[in-house]
Design an enzyme around this catalytic site. Structure first.
Site, PDB file in Angstrom:
ATOM      1  N   HIS A  93       0.835  -1.203   0.000  1.00  0.00           N
ATOM      2  CA  HIS A  93       0.000   0.000   0.000  1.00  0.00           C
ATOM      3  C   HIS A  93       0.868   1.251   0.000  1.00  0.00           C
ATOM      4  O   HIS A  93       0.685   2.157  -0.811  1.00  0.00           O
ATOM      5  CB  HIS A  93      -0.932  -0.011   1.214  1.00  0.00           C
ATOM      6  CG  HIS A  93      -1.541   1.321   1.531  1.00  0.00           C
ATOM      7  ND1 HIS A  93      -2.534   1.886   0.754  1.00  0.00           N
ATOM      8  CD2 HIS A  93      -1.292   2.229   2.509  1.00  0.00           C
ATOM      9  CE1 HIS A  93      -2.866   3.066   1.250  1.00  0.00           C
ATOM     10  NE2 HIS A  93      -2.123   3.305   2.315  1.00  0.00           N
TER      11      HIS A  93
ATOM     12  N   SER B 165      -1.874  27.158  -5.116  1.00  0.00           N
ATOM     13  CA  SER B 165      -1.551  28.567  -5.342  1.00  0.00           C
ATOM     14  C   SER B 165      -2.084  29.076  -6.675  1.00  0.00           C
ATOM     15  O   SER B 165      -2.189  30.279  -6.893  1.00  0.00           O
ATOM     16  CB  SER B 165      -0.029  28.777  -5.298  1.00  0.00           C
ATOM     17  OG  SER B 165       0.488  28.313  -4.086  1.00  0.00           O
TER      18      SER B 165
ATOM     19  N   GLU C 278      11.776  13.296  -0.041  1.00  0.00           N
ATOM     20  CA  GLU C 278      10.698  12.620  -0.769  1.00  0.00           C
ATOM     21  C   GLU C 278       9.317  13.104  -0.308  1.00  0.00           C
ATOM     22  O   GLU C 278       8.421  13.297  -1.123  1.00  0.00           O
ATOM     23  CB  GLU C 278      10.821  11.102  -0.582  1.00  0.00           C
ATOM     24  CG  GLU C 278       9.629  10.277  -1.048  1.00  0.00           C
ATOM     25  CD  GLU C 278       9.435  10.278  -2.556  1.00  0.00           C
ATOM     26  OE1 GLU C 278      10.414  10.541  -3.274  1.00  0.00           O
ATOM     27  OE2 GLU C 278       8.300  10.029  -3.006  1.00  0.00           O
TER      28      GLU C 278
ATOM     29  N   THR D 115       6.588  27.051   6.148  1.00  0.00           N
ATOM     30  CA  THR D 115       5.300  26.420   5.870  1.00  0.00           C
ATOM     31  C   THR D 115       4.174  27.322   6.347  1.00  0.00           C
ATOM     32  O   THR D 115       3.153  27.492   5.666  1.00  0.00           O
ATOM     33  CB  THR D 115       5.213  25.039   6.552  1.00  0.00           C
ATOM     34  OG1 THR D 115       6.415  24.327   6.287  1.00  0.00           O
ATOM     35  CG2 THR D 115       4.037  24.249   6.028  1.00  0.00           C
TER      36      THR D 115
ATOM     37  N   TRP E 191       6.990   0.118   3.975  1.00  0.00           N
ATOM     38  CA  TRP E 191       7.465   0.876   2.810  1.00  0.00           C
ATOM     39  C   TRP E 191       8.807   1.520   3.101  1.00  0.00           C
ATOM     40  O   TRP E 191       9.528   1.932   2.189  1.00  0.00           O
ATOM     41  CB  TRP E 191       6.445   1.937   2.380  1.00  0.00           C
ATOM     42  CG  TRP E 191       6.552   3.246   3.089  1.00  0.00           C
ATOM     43  CD1 TRP E 191       5.969   3.573   4.269  1.00  0.00           C
ATOM     44  CD2 TRP E 191       7.286   4.411   2.672  1.00  0.00           C
ATOM     45  NE1 TRP E 191       6.297   4.854   4.626  1.00  0.00           N
ATOM     46  CE2 TRP E 191       7.101   5.398   3.659  1.00  0.00           C
ATOM     47  CE3 TRP E 191       8.074   4.715   1.568  1.00  0.00           C
ATOM     48  CZ2 TRP E 191       7.689   6.661   3.582  1.00  0.00           C
ATOM     49  CZ3 TRP E 191       8.665   5.980   1.501  1.00  0.00           C
ATOM     50  CH2 TRP E 191       8.455   6.935   2.495  1.00  0.00           C
TER      51      TRP E 191
ATOM     52  N   HIS F 257      14.873  13.193  12.149  1.00  0.00           N
ATOM     53  CA  HIS F 257      13.710  13.287  13.048  1.00  0.00           C
ATOM     54  C   HIS F 257      12.804  12.060  12.901  1.00  0.00           C
ATOM     55  O   HIS F 257      11.882  11.878  13.677  1.00  0.00           O
ATOM     56  CB  HIS F 257      12.929  14.594  12.840  1.00  0.00           C
ATOM     57  CG  HIS F 257      12.233  14.727  11.536  1.00  0.00           C
ATOM     58  ND1 HIS F 257      12.035  15.933  10.922  1.00  0.00           N
ATOM     59  CD2 HIS F 257      11.681  13.818  10.712  1.00  0.00           C
ATOM     60  CE1 HIS F 257      11.388  15.744   9.785  1.00  0.00           C
ATOM     61  NE2 HIS F 257      11.158  14.481   9.643  1.00  0.00           N
ATOM     62  N   HIS F 258      13.087  11.218  11.901  1.00  0.00           N
ATOM     63  CA  HIS F 258      12.375   9.938  11.815  1.00  0.00           C
ATOM     64  C   HIS F 258      13.044   8.896  12.697  1.00  0.00           C
ATOM     65  O   HIS F 258      12.591   7.763  12.775  1.00  0.00           O
ATOM     66  CB  HIS F 258      12.386   9.424  10.376  1.00  0.00           C
ATOM     67  CG  HIS F 258      11.688  10.338   9.413  1.00  0.00           C
ATOM     68  ND1 HIS F 258      10.342  10.254   9.168  1.00  0.00           N
ATOM     69  CD2 HIS F 258      12.139  11.378   8.676  1.00  0.00           C
ATOM     70  CE1 HIS F 258      10.006  11.192   8.288  1.00  0.00           C
ATOM     71  NE2 HIS F 258      11.072  11.898   7.973  1.00  0.00           N
TER      72      HIS F 258
ATOM     73  N   ASP G 297       6.408  21.988 -26.337  1.00  0.00           N
ATOM     74  CA  ASP G 297       6.378  20.632 -25.779  1.00  0.00           C
ATOM     75  C   ASP G 297       7.420  20.574 -24.670  1.00  0.00           C
ATOM     76  O   ASP G 297       8.040  21.588 -24.340  1.00  0.00           O
ATOM     77  CB  ASP G 297       6.675  19.577 -26.862  1.00  0.00           C
ATOM     78  CG  ASP G 297       6.098  18.211 -26.498  1.00  0.00           C
ATOM     79  OD1 ASP G 297       6.366  17.734 -25.372  1.00  0.00           O
ATOM     80  OD2 ASP G 297       5.358  17.639 -27.316  1.00  0.00           O
TER      81      ASP G 297
ATOM     82  N   ARG H  49       1.872   1.353  15.253  1.00  0.00           N
ATOM     83  CA  ARG H  49       1.463   1.203  13.858  1.00  0.00           C
ATOM     84  C   ARG H  49       1.877  -0.178  13.349  1.00  0.00           C
ATOM     85  O   ARG H  49       2.628  -0.892  14.007  1.00  0.00           O
ATOM     86  CB  ARG H  49       2.088   2.298  13.003  1.00  0.00           C
ATOM     87  CG  ARG H  49       3.593   2.219  12.933  1.00  0.00           C
ATOM     88  CD  ARG H  49       4.215   3.459  12.332  1.00  0.00           C
ATOM     89  NE  ARG H  49       4.079   3.484  10.881  1.00  0.00           N
ATOM     90  CZ  ARG H  49       4.906   4.167  10.064  1.00  0.00           C
ATOM     91  NH1 ARG H  49       5.892   4.879  10.575  1.00  0.00           N
ATOM     92  NH2 ARG H  49       4.733   4.160   8.776  1.00  0.00           N
TER      93      ARG H  49
ATOM     94  N   HIS I 168      13.163  11.977   3.544  1.00  0.00           N
ATOM     95  CA  HIS I 168      12.540  13.222   3.957  1.00  0.00           C
ATOM     96  C   HIS I 168      12.300  14.189   2.802  1.00  0.00           C
ATOM     97  O   HIS I 168      11.188  14.670   2.638  1.00  0.00           O
ATOM     98  CB  HIS I 168      13.207  13.897   5.146  1.00  0.00           C
ATOM     99  CG  HIS I 168      12.234  14.873   5.702  1.00  0.00           C
ATOM    100  ND1 HIS I 168      11.200  14.486   6.518  1.00  0.00           N
ATOM    101  CD2 HIS I 168      12.020  16.175   5.421  1.00  0.00           C
ATOM    102  CE1 HIS I 168      10.413  15.522   6.730  1.00  0.00           C
ATOM    103  NE2 HIS I 168      10.890  16.567   6.088  1.00  0.00           N
TER     104      HIS I 168
ATOM    105  N   LYS J 123       3.444  30.089   3.948  1.00  0.00           N
ATOM    106  CA  LYS J 123       2.621  29.686   2.809  1.00  0.00           C
ATOM    107  C   LYS J 123       1.142  29.695   3.186  1.00  0.00           C
ATOM    108  O   LYS J 123       0.295  30.220   2.452  1.00  0.00           O
ATOM    109  CB  LYS J 123       3.021  28.293   2.312  1.00  0.00           C
ATOM    110  CG  LYS J 123       4.461  28.219   1.873  1.00  0.00           C
ATOM    111  CD  LYS J 123       4.682  27.102   0.894  1.00  0.00           C
ATOM    112  CE  LYS J 123       4.066  27.432  -0.418  1.00  0.00           C
ATOM    113  NZ  LYS J 123       4.995  27.454  -1.539  1.00  0.00           N
TER     114      LYS J 123
ATOM    115  N   TYR K 290       8.546  15.961   0.706  1.00  0.00           N
ATOM    116  CA  TYR K 290       8.309  17.288   0.115  1.00  0.00           C
ATOM    117  C   TYR K 290       8.089  17.180  -1.382  1.00  0.00           C
ATOM    118  O   TYR K 290       7.359  17.981  -1.964  1.00  0.00           O
ATOM    119  CB  TYR K 290       9.433  18.246   0.487  1.00  0.00           C
ATOM    120  CG  TYR K 290       9.307  18.610   1.936  1.00  0.00           C
ATOM    121  CD1 TYR K 290       8.386  19.580   2.332  1.00  0.00           C
ATOM    122  CD2 TYR K 290       9.998  17.927   2.910  1.00  0.00           C
ATOM    123  CE1 TYR K 290       8.187  19.860   3.661  1.00  0.00           C
ATOM    124  CE2 TYR K 290       9.808  18.202   4.253  1.00  0.00           C
ATOM    125  CZ  TYR K 290       8.903  19.163   4.619  1.00  0.00           C
ATOM    126  OH  TYR K 290       8.695  19.432   5.940  1.00  0.00           O
TER     127      TYR K 290
ATOM    128  N   SER L  25      12.976   6.362 -13.835  1.00  0.00           N
ATOM    129  CA  SER L  25      11.871   7.109 -14.429  1.00  0.00           C
ATOM    130  C   SER L  25      11.757   8.496 -13.806  1.00  0.00           C
ATOM    131  O   SER L  25      11.624   9.500 -14.510  1.00  0.00           O
ATOM    132  CB  SER L  25      10.579   6.313 -14.223  1.00  0.00           C
ATOM    133  OG  SER L  25       9.473   7.141 -14.381  1.00  0.00           O
ATOM    134  N   SER L  26      11.831   8.560 -12.481  1.00  0.00           N
ATOM    135  CA  SER L  26      11.693   9.860 -11.816  1.00  0.00           C
ATOM    136  C   SER L  26      12.828  10.797 -12.184  1.00  0.00           C
ATOM    137  O   SER L  26      12.619  11.992 -12.384  1.00  0.00           O
ATOM    138  CB  SER L  26      11.712   9.692 -10.297  1.00  0.00           C
ATOM    139  OG  SER L  26      10.590   8.998  -9.895  1.00  0.00           O
TER     140      SER L  26
END
Ligand code: CU
Lengths: 375, 528
Positions: free
Chosen positions: B79, B271, B258, B331, B144, B305-306, B108, B453, B256, B334, B260, B172-173
């Site tokens: 998932h 926006s 990622e 943040t 994950w 921080h993870h 293009d 979790r 991390h 924004k 964002y 790909s990315s």
């Protein structure tokens, strides 16, 4: 209209009241816990929570006011402003200041939690797939702590008890008002030893020894769980800490030491076939007969007979393997962690020599113990 | 020779796509590729969503009812992987493909063939990953975040398929990101200076740099796993002198930024949308650009921080706590800017705006719980509980996903020339809104009350809120079929849309007809 509305509201009120009192289950907040550290963490949690609430109320308040008052459908005409350096500076500076205000107590709490001062008692905590092992280093006492919730409860064949999934066969016992230091490590994958009420959560990492400590001020039973995904039974390796008064703790440790000495003696002595058979019969009756039947005939087809079975009359190593490690995906559990080396050696020897099985061979408890430490 | 020239001219005159399947397989057109990405992402969204429903069904009640723990772990793992790499990221790349050339007045993407390649390797990556579900040892089951050594020494053998899948997704990315950067930096219409670019373009430019910086790190970490598993190295195995914590440092150095990557483009979408429906220019354009850049910069120095509970030294804990708290500042800027844009506007609430407003509110709630998680000592209690699950689903579902929904409703009329059904759009919004909050809000409570979790079964005191969450999940999940219906209905039988679609929206994409012609901006347009 009104007369209808009031009873309805009353009902909601009554329901709310009931749900808050009768069902203590609707717990929505962190536990303040029982230790000074857990209380400190709880206070920090509440401070940061209220800061967020206040900011949220202000920001969302303005936003929803715009949503309600500045609608085009109400004839609102859009203003044209779209920039203001002053405002930008203000709303950068204010959050910054709030954060500094928050960082100060957080820092001092962290320094307190990292307090390196001497401990009164050191306990090594080792995570295994999927159980905990506790070693009282100085006292020479060590044991596994396994989930004790019966499978029938997990598979909904029986009502679940109050401490469902949060109960173990052997809790960790500690004295109150003593600084207990946990040396946390793991044997296989990463686990995490967590007991919310004493606010200790430390990852148990193979090859590392992490430190954590607690001072529990009152006797009680505190429950927690493994907090790091560690494979299949990650959800089934709870932690139970029992805090006792010093006398009770001393009595308990003395009793454990005595039992450990006896167990070691039994384990290390050379057993005779008769001795193992006699002991094995008892072990078999309490642990195995439910499935394999008292006379070894099993309950086919689900539970195989051991009388004359290929494994019980074949090479001893595969017999040992299945009893120690079980057979995943079947009812045959891994008894290696549930029984002592003496019990294991006894029951295996028994199975090879009872009900007409007459291999005549045996395995010594000390050999089982060596196999287990080699793993 | 002359025949070749002629046929070349011929195709130039008609600008039409090829017919049949060739159009999609051979295409180098940014609009076609954008469409491919978006449909692919939606299929993955439904696939990952079904897995989420398996999880929620099992967690409906205490006890094991539907799946065994082993399969449960495969579901949580798949998932997460599918939603992150298969649903959210491709959806944003799809939007970038469709919109960036139209927003900057380019004909293009800069590298159209690479564009084709970067899409078409994705189905193979996910076929590899999903095929593991049908293998004897089952799919990856280590979460994950695939922490070693659970994902190396103790992993099912299918982990190798996972590793190759990740390599392909990463390739790909990276190609997509290179293409986006090349397009934005080289193909803008001459009058469009950087500080005139629409914010969606800005946020994607920054996102693309993040991608180029961290996807190789992800590739590196899975390669190290591959070496550990098959070639006898011990990067992450303590028994061989390796370091399991190293894995986490490398993973989160990717992980991390990622997160964002998954939110910045949504910032851009919102926006664009809020000013249109507030009928007012975006407040603080410049500060938005700077805030996005600072968030991107800070995202590189907060990864641990993870990992507050792995046993870092005090100085490390403090550094990562302060740096993380700091992210709240840009943040916040924004969010304040969005609110200030709405303030004294003339607001209407078409579906894109509903999603955008919900985005601001609910993303901010996710931001609040993020701020709470940043406080290292308190994180000792939150870490690896459902509080974290609630937090990141609040930033990803009403953040990334609502952002994507908002964007699709906003630009769909431009893409297909037809207007979606506003009533159904609003129904989709409200059902998603209720379902989503019902699913994830109670998770804050069970998390704080102590539910870890990634567990297939839980203690009795967590039962009530889990039941609510499961009901919410099924509401949210089935509602997405309505979304599919709405999109198809729009394409097939929607009312014709005007070129502007909305009330005086800003941006070059609204100056071309709806549906957007197959080729646009062959000559650079003027910008005010
Ligand atoms: Cu564990």
């Amino acid at each position: 209209m009104l007369s209808k509305a009031i009873p309805c509201r009353l009902w909601i009120g009554v329901l709310l009241f009931l749900s808050l009192t009768v069902r203590a289950d609707w717990e929505v907040n962190m536990t303040p816990g029982v230790t000074e550290v857990s209380q400190q963490i709880y206070d920090l949690h509440m401070i940061i929570f209220w800061i967020c609430v206040i900011i949220g109320v202000v920001v969302f308040g303005i936003m929803f006011w715009s949503i309600i008052a500045h609608r085009k459908s109400l004839g609102a005409k859009p203003a044209t402003f779209h920039e203001s350096t002053t405002v930008e500076i203000i709303w950068t500076a204010i959050p910054f200041a709030i954060l500094i205000g928050m960082a100060i107590p957080a820092t001092s709490a962290l320094i307190n939690i990292y307090d390196p001062s001497e401990s009164d008692l050191d306990i090594k905590v080792t995570g295994y797939q999927w159980k905990w092992h506790y070693d009282y280093i100085e006292e020479g006492v060590g044991f596994f702590s396994n989930l004790s919730t019966p499978t029938d409860e997990i598979y909904n064949r029986r009502d679940k008890n109050e401490h469902y999934l949060l109960e173990v066969d052997e809790p960790l016992v500690v004295p109150i008002n003593k600084k207990v230091r946990f040396l946390v490590t793991a044997n296989d994958v990463i686990h995490s030893w967590w007991v919310p009420e004493i606010a200790v959560k430390k990852d148990a990492i193979p090859g590392f020894v992490n430190e954590a400590w607690t001072i529990i001020p009152e006797p009680g039973i505190y429950r927690g769980q493994c907090a790091e995904l560690c494979g299949k039974d990650h959800g089934f390796m709870p932690i139970v800490v029992e805090a006792k008064t010093q006398e009770d703790y001393d009595a308990w440790i003395a009793q454990r030491q005595e039992a450990a000495a006896k167990e070691r003696e039994l384990r290390d002595k050379v057993w005779t076939l008769e001795g193992l058979m006699a002991r094995g019969e008892k072990v078999y009756a309490t642990n195995c007969a439910a499935c394999h039947n008292a006379d070894g005939s099993g309950i086919p087809p689900a539970f195989p007979a051991l009388k004359g079975s290929a494994i019980a009359t074949g090479p001893i190593q595969s017999h040992i393997d299945i009893v120690l490690k079980g057979k995943p995906g079947t009812y045959m559990a891994a008894f290696g962690s549930q029984l002592s080396p003496v019990e294991l050696a006894a029951v295996i020897t028994y199975e090879r020599n009872a009900w007409g099985n007459s291999k005549g061979d045996m395995i010594q408890p000390v050999d089982i113990a060596n196999m287990q430490t080699a793993e | 020779m002359s025949a070749v020239l002629e046929s070349h001219d011929h195709s130039h005159d008609h600008h039409g796509p090829a017919k049949g399947w060739r159009r999609w397989v051979y295409t180098t057109n940014h609009k076609d590729i954008g469409t491919l990405y978006l449909w692919f992402s939606f299929i993955m969204f439904l696939t990952g969503g079904c897995m989420a429903l398996v999880i929620r069904a099992e967690l409906f009640e205490p006890g094991l009812q539907i799946v065994e723990p082993e399969f449960f772990n495969q579901m949580t793992t798949m998932h997460g992987l599918i939603m992150v790499f298969g649903a959210v990221m491709p959806a944003f790349v799809g939007l970038a493909n469709w919109l960036i050339p139209m927003m900057i007045g380019a004909p293009d993407m800069a590298l159209p063939r690479m564009n084709n390649l970067s899409f078409w390797i994705l189905p193979f990556a996910f076929a590899l990953l999903l095929s593991t579900l049908f293998m004897e040892e089952g799919a990856p089951n280590f979460g994950w975040t695939f922490y070693a050594p659970l994902s190396t020494t103790y992993a099912p053998s299918t982990v190798t398929y996972f590793i190759f899948g990740v390599h392909i997704m990463g390739a790909s990315s990276i190609m997509g990101a290179i293409n986006i950067i090349a397009t934005i930096l080289n193909l803008r219409t001459p009058q469009m200076t950087l500080m005139k670019m629409p914010l969606f373009v800005w946020t994607w430019l920054i996102t693309a740099y993040l991608l180029i910086a961290v996807m190789p790190v992800l590739a590196g970490v899975v390669t190290m796993m591959l070496m550990d598993i098959h070639f006898g190295t011990s990067f992450f195995s303590a028994a061989g002198g390796g370091d399991p914590v190293l894995f986490q440092h490398v993973f989160w150095f990717f992980g991390h930024p990622e997160v964002y990557i998954m939110i910045l483009p949504a910032f851009g979408i919102v926006s664009q949308i809020i000013p249109t429906f507030s009928r007012k220019k975006l407040f603080g354009y410049t500060s938005m650009v700077y805030a996005t850049s600072s968030i991107a910069f800070l995202s590189f120095i907060v990864w641990a921080h993870h990992m507050f509970t792995v046993g870092m030294p005090l100085a490390g804990e403090l550094f990562f706590m302060y740096a993380t708290m700091l992210i709240a500042v840009p943040t916040g800027v924004k969010v304040f800017n969005w609110v200030a844009t709405m303030f004294k506007g003339a607001l209407t609430f078409e579906t894109p705006m509903l999603y955008a407003v919900a985005f601001v509110v609910l993303f901010t709630i996710g931001g609040f719980s993020g701020l709470m998680l940043a406080i290292a000592p308190v994180d000792f209690q939150y870490h690896d509980t459902y509080f974290v699950v609630a937090h990141f689903h609040y930033v990803l579902v009403p953040g990334a996903i609502f952002g994507i929904f908002a964007g699709v409703y906003y630009w769909l009329p431009k893409w297909c020339g037809n207007m979606y059904d506003e009533k159904l759009g609003k129904l989709h919004f409200w059902l998603s809104f209720v379902g989503m909050n019902m699913t994830f809000f109670p998770m804050h409570f069970v998390g704080l009350a102590g539910m870890p979790r990634r567990i297939p079964d839980y203690a009795l005191q967590f039962a009530d809120f889990n039941q609510i969450a499961s009901v919410g999940a099924f509401i949210f999940g089935t509602t997405q079929l309505l979304f599919l219906f709405i999109v198809i209905k729009t394409i097939v039988s929607g009312k014709k849309a005007t070129a502007e679609v909305w009330d005086n929206p800003e941006g070059l994409e609204w100056t071309i007809p709806s549906p957007a012609p197959y080729h646009t901006f062959s000559t650079p347009p003027d910008v005010k």
